[in-house]
Scaffold this motif. Structure first.
Motif, PDB file in Angstrom:
ATOM      1  N   UNK A 131       0.808  -1.222   0.000  1.00 18.94           N
ATOM      2  CA  UNK A 131       0.000   0.000   0.000  1.00 18.94           C
ATOM      3  C   UNK A 131       0.848   1.283   0.000  1.00 18.94           C
ATOM      4  N   UNK A 132       0.366   2.287  -0.770  1.00 16.91           N
ATOM      5  CA  UNK A 132       1.109   3.539  -0.920  1.00 16.91           C
ATOM      6  C   UNK A 132       1.348   4.211   0.422  1.00 16.91           C
ATOM      7  N   UNK A 133       0.394   4.042   1.345  1.00 18.62           N
ATOM      8  CA  UNK A 133       0.522   4.721   2.642  1.00 18.62           C
ATOM      9  C   UNK A 133       1.793   4.254   3.373  1.00 18.62           C
ATOM     10  N   UNK A 134       2.142   2.983   3.203  1.00 19.63           N
ATOM     11  CA  UNK A 134       3.330   2.432   3.874  1.00 19.63           C
ATOM     12  C   UNK A 134       4.605   2.994   3.251  1.00 19.63           C
ATOM     13  N   UNK A 135       4.664   2.983   1.924  1.00 19.31           N
ATOM     14  CA  UNK A 135       5.902   3.449   1.281  1.00 19.31           C
ATOM     15  C   UNK A 135       6.050   4.968   1.441  1.00 19.31           C
ATOM     16  N   UNK A 136       4.930   5.701   1.419  1.00 18.18           N
ATOM     17  CA  UNK A 136       5.024   7.156   1.567  1.00 18.18           C
ATOM     18  C   UNK A 136       5.482   7.525   2.974  1.00 18.18           C
TER      19      UNK A 136
ATOM     20  N   UNK B  99       8.940   9.422   4.153  1.00 19.11           N
ATOM     21  CA  UNK B  99       8.973  10.601   5.026  1.00 19.11           C
ATOM     22  C   UNK B  99       9.882  10.350   6.235  1.00 19.11           C
ATOM     23  N   UNK B 100       9.807   9.133   6.770  1.00 19.41           N
ATOM     24  CA  UNK B 100      10.661   8.785   7.905  1.00 19.41           C
ATOM     25  C   UNK B 100      12.126   8.921   7.505  1.00 19.41           C
ATOM     26  N   UNK B 101      12.448   8.395   6.336  1.00 16.30           N
ATOM     27  CA  UNK B 101      13.824   8.424   5.845  1.00 16.30           C
ATOM     28  C   UNK B 101      14.309   9.866   5.724  1.00 16.30           C
ATOM     29  N   UNK B 102      13.388  10.725   5.261  1.00 17.00           N
ATOM     30  CA  UNK B 102      13.773  12.109   5.025  1.00 17.00           C
ATOM     31  C   UNK B 102      13.919  12.898   6.327  1.00 17.00           C
ATOM     32  N   UNK B 103      13.077  12.627   7.309  1.00 16.53           N
ATOM     33  CA  UNK B 103      13.034  13.511   8.476  1.00 16.53           C
ATOM     34  C   UNK B 103      13.595  12.938   9.764  1.00 16.53           C
ATOM     35  N   UNK B 104      13.872  11.652   9.788  1.00 18.26           N
ATOM     36  CA  UNK B 104      14.237  11.037  11.055  1.00 18.26           C
ATOM     37  C   UNK B 104      15.537  11.612  11.628  1.00 18.26           C
TER      38      UNK B 104
ATOM     39  N   UNK C 268       2.922   2.335  12.543  1.00 25.05           N
ATOM     40  CA  UNK C 268       3.784   1.332  13.174  1.00 25.05           C
ATOM     41  C   UNK C 268       4.373   0.415  12.099  1.00 25.05           C
ATOM     42  N   UNK C 269       3.546   0.002  11.149  1.00 24.13           N
ATOM     43  CA  UNK C 269       4.007  -0.901  10.082  1.00 24.13           C
ATOM     44  C   UNK C 269       5.115  -0.233   9.253  1.00 24.13           C
ATOM     45  N   UNK C 270       4.870   1.023   8.846  1.00 25.66           N
ATOM     46  CA  UNK C 270       5.862   1.722   8.019  1.00 25.66           C
ATOM     47  C   UNK C 270       7.149   1.964   8.808  1.00 25.66           C
ATOM     48  N   UNK C 271       7.007   2.316  10.093  1.00 22.45           N
ATOM     49  CA  UNK C 271       8.199   2.580  10.911  1.00 22.45           C
ATOM     50  C   UNK C 271       9.021   1.301  11.069  1.00 22.45           C
ATOM     51  N   UNK C 272       8.339   0.167  11.192  1.00 27.68           N
ATOM     52  CA  UNK C 272       9.058  -1.095  11.345  1.00 27.68           C
ATOM     53  C   UNK C 272       9.727  -1.518  10.038  1.00 27.68           C
ATOM     54  N   UNK C 273       9.047  -1.239   8.912  1.00 25.88           N
ATOM     55  CA  UNK C 273       9.666  -1.535   7.607  1.00 25.88           C
ATOM     56  C   UNK C 273      10.953  -0.731   7.476  1.00 25.88           C
ATOM     57  N   UNK C 274      10.864   0.542   7.828  1.00 20.59           N
ATOM     58  CA  UNK C 274      12.023   1.439   7.773  1.00 20.59           C
ATOM     59  C   UNK C 274      13.163   0.915   8.658  1.00 20.59           C
ATOM     60  N   UNK C 275      12.811   0.563   9.894  1.00 16.59           N
ATOM     61  CA  UNK C 275      13.849   0.107  10.835  1.00 16.59           C
ATOM     62  C   UNK C 275      14.461  -1.211  10.398  1.00 16.59           C
ATOM     63  N   UNK C 276      13.630  -2.069   9.806  1.00 13.76           N
ATOM     64  CA  UNK C 276      14.134  -3.353   9.358  1.00 13.76           C
ATOM     65  C   UNK C 276      15.130  -3.163   8.211  1.00 13.76           C
TER      66      UNK C 276
END
Lengths: 250, 192
Positions: free
Chosen positions: A145-150, A154-159, B81-89
């Protein structure tokens, strides 16, 4: 915060780097499933063979061994804990004697350790041989789902921006409450947490406005060029077939 | 709390991935473009704040903050939570790729349990925040123990719950003080 370590080696050129990211993701998942479905006892030879194949592929990637080891060492305490705990937890209480044979238990522990370490190495190779944005776009094309990749983008950009914020709030906290806190520790740390959430909330409003002005409509545009070559699919199939051969024939 | 690949039963992991992706779809389907950056930033804050090490008894533990995630994000906490975990993984290898669904369901369930408690308006807000902080840790810990048991680990694995009980008590206190702070400074974050 330094974050140069992220996809530091993704620009290298190797047969693994050149693979289409979608193929890489699916192949990694398949390999992890094949390896982790091995039973915990009596199949050590298979795990040794998987290790040899995975290490050969690791050699192909041309990523410095030092870097890979460092990344593996960070997670390995947890793996070691599980590998040690598994045999101990299944050992019946009355068997704790000097006479009983401990070998099957040690083998089970080694098997858990090898399976988890191989899966970890495959994950490290996946993320080290591809740029993060390309991995996300590949996941999107694989119908995640797009919501996960988007949100991940954003996390990658701002973390790292927020990580600096965290360091600043920690410095502020320490300068207000030097030394060891005896009372009110929960309140002080709770306030720090709240400030981080507050600042991220406020920043998100500004980010949304700037994103909106650039035409954001809920998803980042996919501008990655990905070409699925038949040689990629062939290589991936060869690797998976080799693992399956070991699994079912040995 | 992040389970690596190869530690627990693979069929459980695969089933959890399917369930988690379904849940992401259901809970994130109607998110507006305005909500997305907010979810992303709250996810980033969640990850960064969880790096804070709280000193306790000569050592320190890091925070989980699923309770506060549930309070702030409500229904939308699962996709975050799902996206954050994908990122961390992918970036730090905290949690595996195959165990992504299991980890997301464990921690997402913590956030959802906290959110449900938070919505019971008859309980005073301070009690609700402590309970949200507690359940945010205890629910994932309980699910983790169940998954380890399904894999074949012995009953001694339940001792993990004791370890997490201390963490949960600390989270309860942290969540309370964070909620009190936000109520004073920016109440719309809590009521959004």
């Amino acid at each position: 915060m330094r974050h140069a370590f992220i996809d530091k080696y993704s620009h290298l050129d190797s047969p693994v780097h050149r693979l289409d990211p979608r193929v890489k993701i699916i192949t990694s998942l398949a390999a992890i499933i094949i390896i982790t479905t091995e039973p915990v006892s009596g199949r050590l030879l298979n795990l040794y063979l998987y290790s040899a194949i995975t290490l050969a592929i690791t050699g192909l990637c041309r990523i410095p061994a030092r870097y890979l080891l460092k990344r593996m060492l960070i997670v390995s305490p947890f793996i070691l804990m599980a590998a040690l705990f598994y045999p101990i937890s299944v050992m019946p209480a009355h068997e704790v004697s000097f006479i009983s044979d401990r070998r099957p238990l040690a083998e089970a522990g080694l098997s858990v350790f090898l399976k988890a370490s191989l899966a970890l190495l495959i994950l490290i190779l996946l993320s080290a041989t591809e740029r993060f944005h390309r991995l996300l776009m590949a996941l999107r094309r694989l119908k995640v789902p797009a919501i996960v990749t988007t949100i991940s983008a954003l996390l990658y950009r701002y973390i790292f921006l927020l990580a600096d914020e965290m360091i600043r709030t920690a410095r502020a906290r320490e300068s207000r409450t030097p030394g060891v806190l005896r009372r009110g520790r929960l309140k002080v740390y709770g306030n720090q947490v709240a400030v981080i959430f507050l600042r991220s909330w406020e920043r998100s409003q500004v980010i949304y406005k700037s994103m909106l002005s650039r035409g954001f409509a809920g998803e980042f545009p996919d501008m990655q060029e990905m070409r699925l070559r038949s040689s990629d699919i062939l290589l991936s199939l060869l690797f998976v077939a080799l693992l399956l051969l070991i699994k079912f024939l040995i | 709390m992040h389970i690596s690949d190869g530690i627990i039963n693979t069929p459980v992991c695969i089933a959890a991935n399917v369930a988690a992706l379904g849940l992401v779809y259901l809970t994130g389907r109607k998110a507006t473009a305005e909500e997305i950056p907010q979810m992303g930033m709250t996810g980033a804050a969640l990850f960064v704040a969880s790096l804070i090490h709280f000193p306790v008894a000569g050592t320190s533990i890091h925070l989980g903050l699923f309770g506060i995630a549930g309070i702030i994000l409500g229904k939308r906490s699962f996709p975050v939570v799902f996206a954050a975990l994908l990122f961390q993984s992918l970036i730090f290898q905290h949690g595996g790729l195959l165990t992504l669904g299991v980890n997301a369901i464990n921690m997402g369930a913590g956030a959802y349990a906290a959110w449900m408690i938070w919505r019971i308006a008859v309980i005073p807000e301070s009690i609700r925040s402590i309970m949200a902080g507690l359940t945010g840790i205890l629910v994932p810990a309980l699910l983790m123990v169940i998954e380890f048991r399904i894999t074949g680990y012995g009953t001694a694995i339940a001792l993990l719950l004791l370890v997490y009980l201390l963490a949960a008590l600390i989270e309860g206190g942290i969540t309370l003080s964070a909620v009190l702070f936000l109520r004073k400074v920016k109440p719309e974050i809590l009521d959004g």
